[in-house]
Design a protein around this motif. Structure first.
Motif, PDB file in Angstrom:
ATOM      1  N   SER A   1      26.937  -4.621   4.341  1.00 49.86           N
ATOM      2  CA  SER A   1      25.774  -5.312   3.771  1.00 49.86           C
ATOM      3  C   SER A   1      25.415  -4.818   2.380  1.00 49.86           C
ATOM      4  CB  SER A   1      24.573  -5.167   4.710  1.00 49.86           C
ATOM      5  OG  SER A   1      24.076  -3.833   4.709  1.00 49.86           O
ATOM      6  N   VAL A   2      25.814  -3.592   2.034  1.00 46.23           N
ATOM      7  CA  VAL A   2      25.468  -3.049   0.715  1.00 46.23           C
ATOM      8  C   VAL A   2      26.693  -2.865  -0.183  1.00 46.23           C
ATOM      9  CG1 VAL A   2      23.402  -1.887   1.577  1.00 46.23           C
ATOM     10  CG2 VAL A   2      25.582  -0.649   1.549  1.00 46.23           C
ATOM     11  N   SER A   3      27.841  -3.309   0.277  1.00 47.54           N
ATOM     12  CA  SER A   3      29.091  -3.044  -0.443  1.00 47.54           C
ATOM     13  C   SER A   3      29.273  -3.894  -1.687  1.00 47.54           C
ATOM     14  CB  SER A   3      30.292  -3.257   0.480  1.00 47.54           C
ATOM     15  OG  SER A   3      30.433  -4.637   0.811  1.00 47.54           O
TER      16      SER A   3
ATOM     17  N   ALA B   1      31.128   4.306   1.717  1.00 47.27           N
ATOM     18  CA  ALA B   1      29.770   4.458   2.239  1.00 47.27           C
ATOM     19  C   ALA B   1      29.736   5.716   3.105  1.00 47.27           C
ATOM     20  CB  ALA B   1      29.375   3.232   3.048  1.00 47.27           C
TER      21      ALA B   1
ATOM     22  N   VAL C   1      26.595   5.620  -1.525  1.00 43.44           N
ATOM     23  CA  VAL C   1      27.527   4.501  -1.622  1.00 43.44           C
ATOM     24  C   VAL C   1      28.180   4.568  -3.000  1.00 43.44           C
ATOM     25  CG1 VAL C   1      27.845   2.010  -1.552  1.00 43.44           C
ATOM     26  CG2 VAL C   1      26.136   3.087  -0.060  1.00 43.44           C
TER      27      VAL C   1
END
Length: 278
Positions: free
Chosen positions: A122-124, A187, A197
């Motif tokens: 979701s944050v990549s 991550a 990250v």
């Protein structure tokens, strides 16, 4: 709980505030909790005031415990399955238990929550409309490189888990097999105090870890950008016309081979085209 049910309950992967109210309530109400490591999970249960008894259910005893828990479910008990952290069955035990009870018609209900893989995705900043999860790579470099060769040709985002003591060795293999310029996202320690990250090429990320040993500590999700889609060269109209004419006299494989010899196009490309013509 009136109906015998196996609840697959997600627990926090670091931050205890990620424990959902529903998960707490289910763990309080079930007859027994099947835990990957009862000593580890006891701390979690104590924190939330959960007094439900636990029994161990891990990779070494799962087949036996599946039968034990099935018997209890069939007698009217309800059971919750938890792993040490995150969502059970995602690179954790639980498959045998879930399959066993489902095959006997017992209700299985998910209680969703934290998952390191999904959190990292979701944050990549990588495409997530399609992705592949490999789990942990082989421990030895030779096996790891072989696996990376097959993963490296995928055009969708893919991800693996990696541990503290292997992360640098794995990145070296990534560089050798995938190339120094492949874009990755590392991550580390998701939802925990030292969550980090890091995004960049394999070479850039590897250098950051080499220069800062603190970045080598913890649990990792490594996300890799898919390989570039190779544009298929279009067969020019004259060659396509010649192939179509030749197909009237020869089988597709032979016609493709003949045209490939004189045109420079790949035989497979011409063969695929010939199938559409037929």
């Amino acid at each position: 709980m009136s109906e015998s049910t196996l609840f697959v309950v997600s627990t926090p992967i670091g931050n205890l505030e990620d424990m959902t109210p529903r998960a707490i309530e289910v763990l309080k109400q079930v007859s027994v909790i099947a835990a990957e490591d009862t000593r580890h999970s006891r701390k979690l249960l104590n924190h939330f005031g959960i007094e439900t008894p636990m029994i161990p259910c891990h990779e070494h005893n799962e087949r036996h415990q599946a039968e034990v828990l099935l018997a209890r479910l069939q007698q009217g008990d309800s059971v919750a399955l938890i792993s040490d952290a995150g969502t059970p069955l995602i690179s954790d035990p639980g498959f045998v238990l879930v399959r066993t009870v489902r095959e006997q018609g017992v209700k299985v209900v998910p209680v969703p929550g934290a998952c390191a893989l999904v959190a990292a995705l979701s944050v990549s900043g990588l495409p997530t409309d399609r992705f592949y999860f490999e789990g942990f790579l082989p421990a030895k470099s030779s096996g790891r490189k072989k696996k990376l060769e097959s993963l490296g040709v995928m055009t969708n985002t893919w991800a693996v888990y990696e541990s503290t003591h292997r992360i640098l060795d794995s990145l070296a293999d990534f560089r050798e097999v995938l190339g120094a310029d492949r874009y990755i996202v590392l991550a580390r320690e998701m939802t925990k105090t030292f969550e980090t990250v890091i995004a960049g090429t394999v070479e850039e990320v590897e250098k950051i870890l080499q220069e800062d040993s603190n970045q080598c500590r913890g649990e990792f999700v490594v996300l890799v950008e898919g390989a570039a889609v190779q544009e298929e060269e279009t067969v020019d109209p004259d060659t396509a016309k010649l192939l179509k004419r030749l197909l009237q006299e020869l089988p597709a494989k032979k016609a493709a081979a003949v045209i490939a010899d004189v045109s420079g196009y790949r035989k497979k490309q011409l063969y695929d085209l010939s199938l559409t013509m037929k």
